[in-house]
Design a protein around this motif. Structure first.
Motif, PDB file in Angstrom:
ATOM      1  N   TYR A   1      -4.028   8.994  -5.825  1.00 30.69           N
ATOM      2  CA  TYR A   1      -3.089   8.415  -6.772  1.00 30.69           C
ATOM      3  C   TYR A   1      -3.422   6.928  -6.933  1.00 30.69           C
ATOM      4  O   TYR A   1      -3.697   6.243  -5.941  1.00 30.69           O
ATOM      5  CB  TYR A   1      -1.666   8.590  -6.230  1.00 30.69           C
ATOM      6  CG  TYR A   1      -0.613   7.748  -6.905  1.00 30.69           C
ATOM      7  CD1 TYR A   1      -0.155   8.065  -8.180  1.00 30.69           C
ATOM      8  CD2 TYR A   1      -0.078   6.634  -6.260  1.00 30.69           C
ATOM      9  CE1 TYR A   1       0.816   7.299  -8.800  1.00 30.69           C
ATOM     10  CE2 TYR A   1       0.903   5.857  -6.875  1.00 30.69           C
ATOM     11  CZ  TYR A   1       1.339   6.192  -8.138  1.00 30.69           C
ATOM     12  OH  TYR A   1       2.296   5.423  -8.749  1.00 30.69           O
ATOM     13  N   PRO A   2      -3.418   6.412  -8.162  1.00 31.43           N
ATOM     14  CA  PRO A   2      -3.745   4.990  -8.366  1.00 31.43           C
ATOM     15  C   PRO A   2      -2.619   4.085  -7.871  1.00 31.43           C
ATOM     16  O   PRO A   2      -1.823   3.557  -8.641  1.00 31.43           O
ATOM     17  CB  PRO A   2      -3.950   4.883  -9.883  1.00 31.43           C
ATOM     18  CG  PRO A   2      -3.207   6.042 -10.467  1.00 31.43           C
ATOM     19  CD  PRO A   2      -3.264   7.139  -9.443  1.00 31.43           C
ATOM     20  N   HIS A   3      -2.569   3.921  -6.582  1.00 29.18           N
ATOM     21  CA  HIS A   3      -1.514   3.153  -5.909  1.00 29.18           C
ATOM     22  C   HIS A   3      -1.625   1.671  -6.269  1.00 29.18           C
ATOM     23  O   HIS A   3      -2.731   1.152  -6.494  1.00 29.18           O
ATOM     24  CB  HIS A   3      -1.669   3.336  -4.397  1.00 29.18           C
ATOM     25  CG  HIS A   3      -0.512   2.864  -3.585  1.00 29.18           C
ATOM     26  ND1 HIS A   3      -0.356   1.544  -3.212  1.00 29.18           N
ATOM     27  CD2 HIS A   3       0.540   3.534  -3.067  1.00 29.18           C
ATOM     28  CE1 HIS A   3       0.744   1.433  -2.495  1.00 29.18           C
ATOM     29  NE2 HIS A   3       1.308   2.617  -2.384  1.00 29.18           N
TER      30      HIS A   3
ATOM     31  N   ASN B   1      -4.424  -3.349  -7.753  1.00 34.87           N
ATOM     32  CA  ASN B   1      -4.067  -4.770  -7.841  1.00 34.87           C
ATOM     33  C   ASN B   1      -4.666  -5.538  -6.660  1.00 34.87           C
ATOM     34  O   ASN B   1      -4.725  -5.013  -5.547  1.00 34.87           O
ATOM     35  CB  ASN B   1      -2.537  -4.945  -7.827  1.00 34.87           C
ATOM     36  CG  ASN B   1      -1.882  -4.393  -9.077  1.00 34.87           C
ATOM     37  OD1 ASN B   1      -2.172  -4.814 -10.179  1.00 34.87           O
ATOM     38  ND2 ASN B   1      -0.983  -3.436  -8.897  1.00 34.87           N
ATOM     39  N   PRO B   2      -5.100  -6.766  -6.828  1.00 33.22           N
ATOM     40  CA  PRO B   2      -5.135  -7.520  -8.091  1.00 33.22           C
ATOM     41  C   PRO B   2      -6.247  -7.078  -9.027  1.00 33.22           C
ATOM     42  O   PRO B   2      -6.296  -7.492 -10.176  1.00 33.22           O
ATOM     43  CB  PRO B   2      -5.361  -8.958  -7.613  1.00 33.22           C
ATOM     44  CG  PRO B   2      -6.111  -8.801  -6.335  1.00 33.22           C
ATOM     45  CD  PRO B   2      -5.568  -7.566  -5.691  1.00 33.22           C
TER      46      PRO B   2
ATOM     47  N   TYR C   1      -0.871  -5.091  -0.956  1.00 33.42           N
ATOM     48  CA  TYR C   1      -0.359  -5.812  -2.135  1.00 33.42           C
ATOM     49  C   TYR C   1       1.145  -5.610  -2.310  1.00 33.42           C
ATOM     50  O   TYR C   1       1.863  -6.543  -2.681  1.00 33.42           O
ATOM     51  CB  TYR C   1      -1.110  -5.322  -3.374  1.00 33.42           C
ATOM     52  CG  TYR C   1      -0.692  -5.961  -4.669  1.00 33.42           C
ATOM     53  CD1 TYR C   1      -1.260  -7.159  -5.091  1.00 33.42           C
ATOM     54  CD2 TYR C   1       0.273  -5.369  -5.484  1.00 33.42           C
ATOM     55  CE1 TYR C   1      -0.885  -7.753  -6.288  1.00 33.42           C
ATOM     56  CE2 TYR C   1       0.658  -5.948  -6.678  1.00 33.42           C
ATOM     57  CZ  TYR C   1       0.080  -7.140  -7.079  1.00 33.42           C
ATOM     58  OH  TYR C   1       0.471  -7.724  -8.268  1.00 33.42           O
ATOM     59  N   SER C   2       1.623  -4.400  -2.032  1.00 31.68           N
ATOM     60  CA  SER C   2       3.032  -4.082  -2.247  1.00 31.68           C
ATOM     61  C   SER C   2       3.904  -4.377  -1.031  1.00 31.68           C
ATOM     62  O   SER C   2       5.112  -4.127  -1.058  1.00 31.68           O
ATOM     63  CB  SER C   2       3.178  -2.599  -2.615  1.00 31.68           C
ATOM     64  OG  SER C   2       2.393  -2.286  -3.737  1.00 31.68           O
ATOM     65  N   SER C   3       3.295  -4.885   0.050  1.00 32.95           N
ATOM     66  CA  SER C   3       4.057  -5.153   1.275  1.00 32.95           C
ATOM     67  C   SER C   3       3.803  -6.555   1.798  1.00 32.95           C
ATOM     68  O   SER C   3       3.995  -6.808   2.991  1.00 32.95           O
ATOM     69  CB  SER C   3       3.687  -4.120   2.346  1.00 32.95           C
ATOM     70  OG  SER C   3       2.304  -4.209   2.674  1.00 32.95           O
ATOM     71  N   ASN C   4       3.375  -7.448   0.911  1.00 30.35           N
ATOM     72  CA  ASN C   4       3.052  -8.818   1.322  1.00 30.35           C
ATOM     73  C   ASN C   4       2.053  -8.855   2.476  1.00 30.35           C
ATOM     74  O   ASN C   4       2.155  -9.682   3.387  1.00 30.35           O
ATOM     75  CB  ASN C   4       4.329  -9.575   1.709  1.00 30.35           C
ATOM     76  CG  ASN C   4       5.261  -9.774   0.535  1.00 30.35           C
ATOM     77  OD1 ASN C   4       4.819 -10.109  -0.563  1.00 30.35           O
ATOM     78  ND2 ASN C   4       6.550  -9.549   0.749  1.00 30.35           N
TER      79      ASN C   4
END
Length: 435
Positions: free
Chosen positions: A156-158, A163-164, A200-203
């Protein structure tokens, strides 16, 4: 007496049929034990024409180029077709009825052996700091410029992958032939994140060992996490064929099946070893059948590739309390060779969710926030090890798979356990880079 024909065939040519295929060939005949003998000839004729089996056909090395001629025989029979070709190991996969199998084996000396197309499944049952990858990151090594192919249920394109910048460089679907990346099961997505998540989604909290490595997704397992030997082999062959196009350096395989024959006779082992010799590092899961001995799964029984068992890091950065996960498969292999090679964290690993997938719906209790979930298994340990291999190749471009493996084995931390449990020990990213 005609009912004995398949038995006579197996007795005469059993050496050209693997054990699983011999059992499958005999299975339909067991249902006829109460049928009057006079009907045997007619019923056997019907069975031979109508029972179609998925198989892998292996040719003599010098005969693979004549496969088209040999396969012409199969076109004479009902419900027979060729599915995939594997030039790396001189094999093809096909659906054949019993008549066609008998004809090929008895009349075609080019056919070396025929295997039943067995089921292959996803191996299910804090990680980066535990393997000391965070110290390597401080040196500026992140897997940048290295590409890992994840052969699994898809990707899945998580957000942590795209990102980035989008690091998913290619996607190939051997199950549904779709072109856009997806994962209807969720296992492959989690495994990819185990290796290359950049947090990226969890700092930056949930970061894999190679957070800047690129990924190639190869879907060979379906939405229930299972597939066939032929499809997995097709995925490996595709990686060999597209190694240069996509820069594939590493294959991570968190899947397997029960090993029933020596490595040299296993077609899945043969093709992953071809990938290894083509310059691709292959990491495969040991399996989740521990703590019993002799439970290493195929293709992890290969003496060439890196076979990974699982550690329980207890959710801590320090190693002192870590221990081998009880589910991690133990050696020796089916032909009494030493495995696994290494251990890596594989218990309660937090990695990517694939929203809407089978595992995502079935394991809501394992969700961690909006983008992550926990899973356990040698499936998780394997891509973590693949991520360490990516760090080694970034620091030392051009190393052969043998040299990458040597570095990882020589620097693994001995956990003072038998080799059939730990191999050489607990993978140490920092030492593997600096040796």
């Amino acid at each position: 007496m005609s009912m004995l024909s398949i038995i006579r065939f197996i007795l005469g040519f059993g050496y050209k049929l693997d054990r699983s295929l011999r059992k499958v060939l005999l299975k339909p005949y067991r249902t006829l034990r109460w049928i009057p003998c006079l009907l045997y000839p007619l019923l056997e004729k019907i069975l031979k024409k109508t029972v179609s089996l998925p198989v892998i056909i292996q040719f003599d090395e010098q005969s693979f180029q004549t496969m088209d001629t040999v396969m012409g025989i199969t076109r004479q029979y009902w419900r027979c077709r060729i599915k995939h070709r594997y030039p790396a190991v001189g094999c093809c996969s096909a659906d054949l009825n019993v008549e066609a199998i008998e004809k090929l084996v008895t009349d075609c000396p080019q056919v070396k052996k025929i295997f039943f197309d067995r089921e292959v499944r996803a191996l299910l049952d804090v990680a980066s700091p535990a393997i000391l990858a965070h110290r390597v990151h401080r040196q500026g090594l992140t897997g940048k410029g290295v590409t890992i192919a994840v052969i699994d249920t898809g990707i899945y394109p998580h957000p942590d992958l795209i990102n980035p910048e989008n690091r998913l460089v290619a996607f190939k679907d051997f199950v549904n032939q779709r072109t856009e990346p997806y994962d209807d099961h969720g296992h492959g997505t989690h495994c990819a994140g185990d290796a290359v998540s950049n947090g990226y989604s969890s700092n930056g909290t949930y970061t894999g060992p190679a957070p800047e490595a690129q990924v190639v997704g190869v879907k060979v397992l379906n939405g229930m996490g299972s597939g066939n030997l032929s499809t997995v082999m097709a995925g490996v062959q595709w990686c060999i064929d597209h190694k240069e196009q996509y820069g594939i350096d590493i294959i991570s395989m968190s899947l397997g099946s029960t090993a029933t024959q020596p490595a040299k006779d296993d077609p899945l082992v043969q093709i992953v070893e071809k990938a290894w010799r083509a310059g691709i590092v292959v990491c495969a899961a040991a399996g989740n059948e521990g703590p019993e001995e002799g439970t290493i799964a195929s293709p992890g029984i290969s003496p060439l590739i890196i076979t990974v068992g699982a550690m329980d890091d207890k959710g801590t950065v320090t190693r002192e309390d870590d221990e081998v996960a009880p589910f991690s498969s133990r050696g020796p292999t089916v032909d009494q060779k030493g495995k696994p090679d290494l251990l890596a964290p594989g218990v309660n690993i937090i990695s990517w969710r694939a929203p809407g997938s089978f595992l995502d719906k079935a394991s809501k209790s394992g969700w961690v926030g909006e983008y992550y979930m926990t899973m356990s298994g040698t499936s998780m340990a394997t891509p973590i090890c693949a991520g360490v291999a990516a760090l080694i190749l970034e620091q030392h471009p051009g190393l052969s798979p043998d040299e990458v493996k040597r570095r990882m084995l020589e620097t693994a931390q001995d956990w003072d356990l038998p080799p059939q449990v730990q191999g050489k020990g607990y993978v140490d990213a920092e030492q593997a880079i600096s040796i």
